[in-house]
Design a protein around this motif. Structure first.
Motif, PDB file in Angstrom:
ATOM      1  N   ILE A 278       0.828  -1.203   0.000  1.00 16.41           N
ATOM      2  CA  ILE A 278       0.000   0.000   0.000  1.00 16.41           C
ATOM      3  C   ILE A 278       0.865   1.257   0.000  1.00 16.41           C
ATOM      4  O   ILE A 278       0.447   2.317  -0.490  1.00 16.41           O
ATOM      5  CB  ILE A 278      -0.950  -0.008   1.221  1.00 16.41           C
ATOM      6  CG1 ILE A 278      -1.954  -1.159   1.091  1.00 16.41           C
ATOM      7  CG2 ILE A 278      -1.696   1.307   1.361  1.00 16.41           C
ATOM      8  CD1 ILE A 278      -2.859  -1.317   2.285  1.00 16.41           C
ATOM      9  N   ILE A 282       0.029   4.756  -1.971  1.00 12.82           N
ATOM     10  CA  ILE A 282      -0.127   6.047  -1.293  1.00 12.82           C
ATOM     11  C   ILE A 282       0.917   7.049  -1.783  1.00 12.82           C
ATOM     12  O   ILE A 282       0.619   8.230  -2.001  1.00 12.82           O
ATOM     13  CB  ILE A 282      -0.019   5.871   0.238  1.00 12.82           C
ATOM     14  CG1 ILE A 282      -1.142   4.979   0.742  1.00 12.82           C
ATOM     15  CG2 ILE A 282      -0.070   7.225   0.941  1.00 12.82           C
ATOM     16  CD1 ILE A 282      -1.050   4.678   2.216  1.00 12.82           C
ATOM     17  N   THR A 283       2.141   6.580  -1.974  1.00 13.61           N
ATOM     18  CA  THR A 283       3.211   7.460  -2.450  1.00 13.61           C
ATOM     19  C   THR A 283       2.867   8.046  -3.818  1.00 13.61           C
ATOM     20  O   THR A 283       3.247   9.179  -4.145  1.00 13.61           O
ATOM     21  CB  THR A 283       4.546   6.696  -2.526  1.00 13.61           C
ATOM     22  OG1 THR A 283       4.859   6.159  -1.239  1.00 13.61           O
ATOM     23  CG2 THR A 283       5.678   7.597  -2.968  1.00 13.61           C
ATOM     24  N   ARG A 285       0.247   9.254  -4.676  1.00 13.91           N
ATOM     25  CA  ARG A 285      -0.653  10.396  -4.511  1.00 13.91           C
ATOM     26  C   ARG A 285       0.092  11.678  -4.134  1.00 13.91           C
ATOM     27  O   ARG A 285      -0.524  12.738  -4.007  1.00 13.91           O
ATOM     28  CB  ARG A 285      -1.687  10.079  -3.421  1.00 13.91           C
ATOM     29  CG  ARG A 285      -2.547   8.851  -3.716  1.00 13.91           C
ATOM     30  CD  ARG A 285      -3.461   9.086  -4.898  1.00 13.91           C
ATOM     31  NE  ARG A 285      -4.307   7.920  -5.183  1.00 13.91           N
ATOM     32  CZ  ARG A 285      -5.180   7.873  -6.178  1.00 13.91           C
ATOM     33  NH1 ARG A 285      -5.328   8.913  -6.974  1.00 13.91           N
ATOM     34  NH2 ARG A 285      -5.896   6.784  -6.375  1.00 13.91           N
ATOM     35  N   LEU A 422      -1.391   2.825   9.095  1.00 21.26           N
ATOM     36  CA  LEU A 422      -1.771   3.481   7.843  1.00 21.26           C
ATOM     37  C   LEU A 422      -2.200   4.933   8.050  1.00 21.26           C
ATOM     38  O   LEU A 422      -1.686   5.838   7.357  1.00 21.26           O
ATOM     39  CB  LEU A 422      -2.880   2.675   7.162  1.00 21.26           C
ATOM     40  CG  LEU A 422      -3.325   3.132   5.767  1.00 21.26           C
ATOM     41  CD1 LEU A 422      -2.140   3.160   4.817  1.00 21.26           C
ATOM     42  CD2 LEU A 422      -4.411   2.199   5.228  1.00 21.26           C
ATOM     43  N   ILE A 426      -0.252   8.400   6.617  1.00 23.76           N
ATOM     44  CA  ILE A 426      -0.920   9.431   5.820  1.00 23.76           C
ATOM     45  C   ILE A 426      -0.761  10.806   6.466  1.00 23.76           C
ATOM     46  O   ILE A 426      -0.480  11.803   5.794  1.00 23.76           O
ATOM     47  CB  ILE A 426      -2.411   9.071   5.637  1.00 23.76           C
ATOM     48  CG1 ILE A 426      -2.541   7.811   4.770  1.00 23.76           C
ATOM     49  CG2 ILE A 426      -3.181  10.226   5.023  1.00 23.76           C
ATOM     50  CD1 ILE A 426      -3.958   7.274   4.659  1.00 23.76           C
ATOM     51  N   ILE A 439       5.291   8.725   5.252  1.00 24.79           N
ATOM     52  CA  ILE A 439       4.369   7.612   4.984  1.00 24.79           C
ATOM     53  C   ILE A 439       4.962   6.308   5.491  1.00 24.79           C
ATOM     54  O   ILE A 439       4.294   5.529   6.201  1.00 24.79           O
ATOM     55  CB  ILE A 439       4.077   7.518   3.469  1.00 24.79           C
ATOM     56  CG1 ILE A 439       3.321   8.765   2.987  1.00 24.79           C
ATOM     57  CG2 ILE A 439       3.276   6.253   3.156  1.00 24.79           C
ATOM     58  CD1 ILE A 439       3.185   8.855   1.486  1.00 24.79           C
TER      59      ILE A 439
END
Length: 487
Positions: A278, A282-283, A285, A422, A426, A439
């Protein structure tokens, strides 16, 4: 799960296998004796994992020589579509590590074949449920942000890879069946031979004959089914020392209870399997994410290879704990946990030292970009910490599987990974502006918390009570009934 005593052995405890317990030299001898048992399982298990991991990696490498779109199609199908199926199948098949291991330890050998057949029923049914994911993969991939061109190409390749899905369903129960009996060398030889064949035919079909994605699908499907057929042939011919006595209607008995344990295993392992993946999503974004994504992908690649070592120890301790609990020898099961934990963490520390010592050099093995290499170097410290944590965490998960604690660990994983780690990642990455470092740091916090909790749970476990529960579990799912039926 009952708990009362610490994991360390008391000096006045008795042991049937060892004398003068408590003396340093005797402890060293015990450690060496247990290490030999663990490495006999862990060594071949590590190499088997590497061989099977390399099937998809080599296919991806050869298709990358054909074209960028072909590479993207295989990479996305392997990591997203097949990755989803792999995690679920591996997790559900891991229920056999508990049941087969404890039945083997309790000398209920013939139950192993029954358990494997029950797992086949459940996993093949699960594969049928997952088929729509393969069929409808293009819109699913577009939904998570892939381009239309890559989604369509990966979706086409996914359709061709449906046979691999059913190979997973048959293969993982077979592996747990053989693993519980410590027949890991059989799996290693089969996987190694198939890997050699896979390499040659991938070159022949993909490059030499120019079949591209079609050749990739043919070789990858064929290789996985060769592994399945070879393992089944070994089991059917040798009867696996009495563990296989033919197909039986007992495979359909108590499927609901078996399904519950399988689902708990799947949830436990999938939550772990997908967690670090994940980070890459996320990175992506972040603002200007190309360099951070490339850098963290390099780190995850290194972490993935290192994880193969941890998977071997996971398999070894799961077999050792389940076997000894099934045999009622809770003291040896407890000592095995200590031995494998010390061994795995020691290897993790060595890998961390290597990573930190080569942080200015290893990135250039994967990239020619100075910017990506510099960003990767900045992440080396986080990679080192992750490597050490991941050297112990899978081992403790293996203990959980061997003892049958899947449901408990699934709840721990949800809390530590997805409620703590998580969100923390974020917040650090986006709210406080620490980017990819934030992150990853937040998600490392989740792994650290989970590891600490598993250490506490393992340390206060009443292993004598666990051995009694293992005996009850074997009897509950028909061990004594089947044994009497065959005698």
């Amino acid at each position: 799960m009952a708990m009362d005593t610490p994991l360390l052995l008391d000096n006045n405890e008795e042991s049937g296998d060892y004398v003068e317990e408590g003396k340093l030299w005797n402890l060293v001898e015990r450690f060496g004796f247990e290490s030999k048992k663990l490495w006999k399982i862990a060594g071949p298990a590590i190499l088997t994992s590497l061989c099977q991991y390399s099937l998809g990696a080599l296919t991806q490498t050869f298709t990358g020589l054909v074209g960028e779109l072909d590479l993207a199609a295989v990479a996305v199908e392997n990591s997203v579509v097949a990755g989803l199926a792999f995690g679920i199948m591996l997790g559900m098949g891991s229920a056999l590590e508990t049941l087969c291991g404890q039945a083997y330890g309790a000398s209920q050998i013939r139950m192993l074949g029954v358990y494997m057949q029950r797992s086949w029923v459940i996993l093949v049914t699960t594969a049928l449920v997952l088929v729509p994911v393969y069929v409808w993969s293009p819109p699913i991939l577009r939904l998570i942000g892939e381009t239309t061109e890559i989604s369509d190409a990966a979706g086409k390749f996914a359709l061709w890879m449906i046979p691999q899905l059913f190979a997973y369903a048959v293969n993982f129960p077979i592996q747990k069946f053989l693993q519980a009996q410590r027949k890991v060398l059989v799996m290693l030889w089969i996987s190694a031979v198939v890997l050699v064949l896979h390499t040659f035919f991938s070159w022949l079909l993909i490059l030499k004959l120019g079949w591209g994605l079609t050749g990739a699908a043919i070789t990858l499907n064929t290789s996985w089914w060769l592994i399945v057929i070879a393992q089944l042939s070994y089991i059917f011919i040798t009867k696996s020392d009495g563990a296989w006595s033919g197909f039986t209607w007992l495979a359909f008995v108590d499927l609901f209870g078996f399904l519950k344990l399988s689902l708990a295993s799947a949830v436990m392992l999938c939550l772990e399997f997908w967690y670090l993946m994940i980070i890459v999503v996320i990175t992506g974004r972040l603002t200007n994410p190309l360099i951070p994504v490339d850098a963290i992908s390099i780190c995850m690649n290194i972490n993935g290879w290192d994880t193969m070592i941890a998977i071997g120890f996971n398999a070894a301790i799961s077999v050792r704990v389940s076997n000894e609990l099934g045999a009622g020898d809770f003291k040896t099961a407890r000592f095995a946990v200590w031995v494998v934990s010390i061994t795995s963490v020691s290897i993790g520390i060595i890998v961390m030292i290597v990573v930190l010592a080569t942080k200015d050099y290893f990135p250039y093995l994967f990239t020619t970009s100075v910017e990506v290499a510099n960003e990767t170097t900045k992440l080396a410290a986080l990679l080192g910490v992750t490597v050490v944590l991941n050297s112990l965490q899978p081992v403790l998960s293996g203990v959980a599987v061997g003892a049958g604690w899947q449901s408990l660990v699934a709840y721990i994983n949800i809390g530590c990974y997805y409620i703590v780690g998580l969100p923390a990642g974020i917040v650090l990455g986006f709210t406080f502006g620490f980017g990819v470092e934030g992150i990853w740091s937040g998600m490392i916090g989740g792994i650290a918390l989970q590891t600490i909790i598993l250490i506490v749970v393992t340390s206060i476990t009443n292993w004598k009570k666990e051995a009694e529960q293992a005996e009850s579990r074997v009897k509950k799912w028909g061990g004594s009934i089947v044994s009497n039926d065959y005698n």
